[in-house]
Design a protein around this motif. Structure first.
Motif, PDB file in Angstrom:
ATOM      1  N   LEU A 204       9.930  23.176 -61.844  1.00 59.61           N
ATOM      2  CA  LEU A 204       8.723  22.910 -61.060  1.00 59.61           C
ATOM      3  C   LEU A 204       8.212  24.167 -60.365  1.00 59.61           C
ATOM      4  CD1 LEU A 204       9.356  19.575 -59.108  1.00 59.61           C
ATOM      5  CD2 LEU A 204       7.794  19.925 -61.017  1.00 59.61           C
ATOM      6  N   ASP A 205       6.904  24.229 -60.183  1.00 59.16           N
ATOM      7  CA  ASP A 205       6.320  25.246 -59.309  1.00 59.16           C
ATOM      8  C   ASP A 205       6.504  24.757 -57.874  1.00 59.16           C
ATOM      9  OD1 ASP A 205       4.860  27.060 -57.878  1.00 59.16           O
ATOM     10  OD2 ASP A 205       2.931  26.629 -58.842  1.00 59.16           O
ATOM     11  N   LEU A 206       7.344  25.437 -57.131  1.00 53.02           N
ATOM     12  CA  LEU A 206       7.688  24.989 -55.776  1.00 53.02           C
ATOM     13  C   LEU A 206       6.890  25.716 -54.699  1.00 53.02           C
ATOM     14  CD1 LEU A 206      11.573  24.766 -56.182  1.00 53.02           C
ATOM     15  CD2 LEU A 206       9.882  22.936 -56.427  1.00 53.02           C
ATOM     16  N   SER A 207       5.834  26.429 -55.095  1.00 52.86           N
ATOM     17  CA  SER A 207       4.993  27.113 -54.113  1.00 52.86           C
ATOM     18  C   SER A 207       4.397  26.087 -53.147  1.00 52.86           C
ATOM     19  CB  SER A 207       3.865  27.870 -54.818  1.00 52.86           C
ATOM     20  OG  SER A 207       4.381  28.781 -55.758  1.00 52.86           O
ATOM     21  N   ARG A 208       4.527  26.357 -51.862  1.00 53.60           N
ATOM     22  CA  ARG A 208       4.083  25.380 -50.868  1.00 53.60           C
ATOM     23  C   ARG A 208       2.604  25.547 -50.545  1.00 53.60           C
ATOM     24  NH1 ARG A 208       4.232  26.227 -45.436  1.00 53.60           N
ATOM     25  NH2 ARG A 208       5.855  27.821 -45.693  1.00 53.60           N
ATOM     26  N   PRO A 209       1.796  24.500 -50.790  1.00 54.58           N
ATOM     27  CA  PRO A 209       0.381  24.548 -50.434  1.00 54.58           C
ATOM     28  C   PRO A 209       0.172  24.140 -48.980  1.00 54.58           C
ATOM     29  CG  PRO A 209       0.834  22.474 -51.482  1.00 54.58           C
ATOM     30  CD  PRO A 209       2.157  23.219 -51.416  1.00 54.58           C
ATOM     31  N   SER A 331       9.008  17.733 -51.787  1.00 53.96           N
ATOM     32  CA  SER A 331       9.114  17.565 -50.334  1.00 53.96           C
ATOM     33  C   SER A 331      10.353  18.255 -49.784  1.00 53.96           C
ATOM     34  CB  SER A 331       9.100  16.078 -49.967  1.00 53.96           C
ATOM     35  OG  SER A 331      10.202  15.398 -50.540  1.00 53.96           O
ATOM     36  N   VAL A 332      11.458  18.185 -50.527  1.00 51.87           N
ATOM     37  CA  VAL A 332      12.680  18.869 -50.089  1.00 51.87           C
ATOM     38  C   VAL A 332      12.484  20.379 -50.118  1.00 51.87           C
ATOM     39  CG1 VAL A 332      15.067  19.389 -50.719  1.00 51.87           C
ATOM     40  CG2 VAL A 332      14.265  17.022 -50.713  1.00 51.87           C
ATOM     41  N   ALA A 333      11.931  20.892 -51.227  1.00 48.75           N
ATOM     42  CA  ALA A 333      11.735  22.337 -51.353  1.00 48.75           C
ATOM     43  C   ALA A 333      10.792  22.863 -50.275  1.00 48.75           C
ATOM     44  CB  ALA A 333      11.179  22.667 -52.740  1.00 48.75           C
ATOM     45  N   TRP A 334       9.731  22.141 -50.024  1.00 49.35           N
ATOM     46  CA  TRP A 334       8.756  22.599 -49.024  1.00 49.35           C
ATOM     47  C   TRP A 334       9.323  22.475 -47.610  1.00 49.35           C
ATOM     48  CZ3 TRP A 334       4.027  19.630 -51.509  1.00 49.35           C
ATOM     49  CH2 TRP A 334       3.699  20.259 -52.712  1.00 49.35           C
TER      50      TRP A 334
END
Length: 362
Positions: A204-209, A331-334
């Motif tokens: 996944l792209d985990l970049s936080r928006p 949600s966890v990654a962000w």
């Protein structure tokens, strides 16, 4: 933050939980189906608060036409407790299905109180993850019958957010209400678990928006709502979220989109619905060419290939437990990128794991 939180482990454990639960679920579902057929309620109400209510949203949207001639309604306990006169009607005998991870939330208890007073002859089915809860142990008042399903202890999440509890309660309620042959239930769950493992390992792209939007049609509208809540909860509101039906999004809610937004669209397996889902994805990509628009769903002949795909061969409502895994992971990654405690992002303030401080009125 390198710590592995309970929430992460609970998300990763879902395929194994489902497979283990599928060994006994067919017998449980058969018992409940036969009981419903015998009792013949006027309506079936799916009741819960927050995430538990979104289970009802997905199921009622899809299973109403597949539950014989008994209407299926999604009625959040938060609505039922606040305005009982809008739902309890003289002469109506509903089957009230209460869904709750803890089984002790104020509104779950309030719903049982209301039934004792306003509908003592109505039947109840309580589905909970907590064997020591009010939903698991409280007796009925009046002539209404009670059935209780206690889920495996492994899905009684210890983290703040509902993850394995949500998906396992969802699967359980569907098994009890769907009219598909129970002989194939175990294989259905096994197919979901297999695809869940694939999604959980997807790159996944985990970049936080700054903002995240989740869209879906039919059963996936409930998935979109739960996905938006999961991100909002675990990032403690730092990532602003929105959700809507695919077509409803154009009618005002699309105003939330800016150049710092990520869009996630659940694609229906129904060919007609899929065309609308795909059109919205194309439209947003053309209007906002610099933002990520991620489609999630099964491959379908004559349609664009989803960015994140799964192949279960099942209807949308059965795919909701695996579709939500994307938001659980994000949600966890962000949350971790914000240096929050994923298992308690609010540090005991504002929001708590179990809502139990609501004053109930007679």
């Amino acid at each position: 933050m390198n710590k592995v939180f309970d929430t992460e482990q609970e998300i990763a454990a879902q395929p194994d939980i489902w497979n283990a639960w599928a060994r006994t679920l067919p017998a449980t579902a058969l018992k409940i189906r036969e009981w419903i057929e015998k009792r013949r309620p006027d309506e079936i109400w799916l009741c819960g608060a927050g995430t538990s209510a979104f289970i009802g949203d997905s199921i009622a949207m899809s299973l109403d036409r597949r539950c014989s001639d008994i209407p299926v309604r999604s009625i959040p306990t938060t609505d039922l407790v606040a305005q009982p006169k809008n739902f309890f009607r003289k002469g109506l005998k509903p089957l009230v299905i209460s869904l709750g991870r803890s089984g002790n939330s104020s509104e779950s208890v309030g719903t049982l109180n209301l039934m004792d007073t306003l509908a003592p002859d109505a039947d109840r089915l309580n589905i909970t993850c907590n064997k020591d809860s009010t939903l698991a142990n409280r007796k009925t008042v009046g002539s209404g019958e009670l059935q209780v399903i206690i889920l495996p202890e492994d899905c009684h999440d210890s983290g703040f957010a509902m993850t394995s509890s949500y998906t396992t309660m969802l699967l359980t309620a569907m098994a009890c209400l769907d009219n598909s042959p129970l002989e194939g239930l175990t294989s259905r769950v096994e197919a979901l678990a297999k695809n869940a493992r694939s999604i959980l390992s997807h790159d996944l792209d985990l970049s936080r928006p700054e903002r995240a939007v989740f869209l879906g049609s039919g059963a996936f509208t409930g998935t979109a709502r739960e996905s938006a809540l999961k991100v909002l909860e675990l990032t403690a509101g730092h990532v602003v979220t929105s959700w809507d039906s695919t077509l409803g999004f154009r009618h005002g809610p699309k105003a939330v989109v800016d150049n710092q937004t990520a869009i996630y669209i659940f694609l229906s397996s129904d060919p007609l619905t899929r065309r609308y889902d795909q059109d919205v994805a194309t439209e947003i990509r053309e209007q906002f060419p610099t933002i990520p628009v991620t489609t999630i769903g099964q491959p379908l002949q004559g349609s664009d290939t989803p960015d994140i795909g799964f192949e279960t061969g099942l209807e949308d409502v059965w795919n909701t437990p695996i579709a939500v895994l994307i938001a659980q992971r994000l949600s966890v990654a962000w949350s971790k990128s914000l240096d929050l405690n994923v298992d308690d992002p609010f540090a005991g303030q504002n929001l708590t794991r179990v809502v139990s401080n609501v004053r109930l009125y007679s």
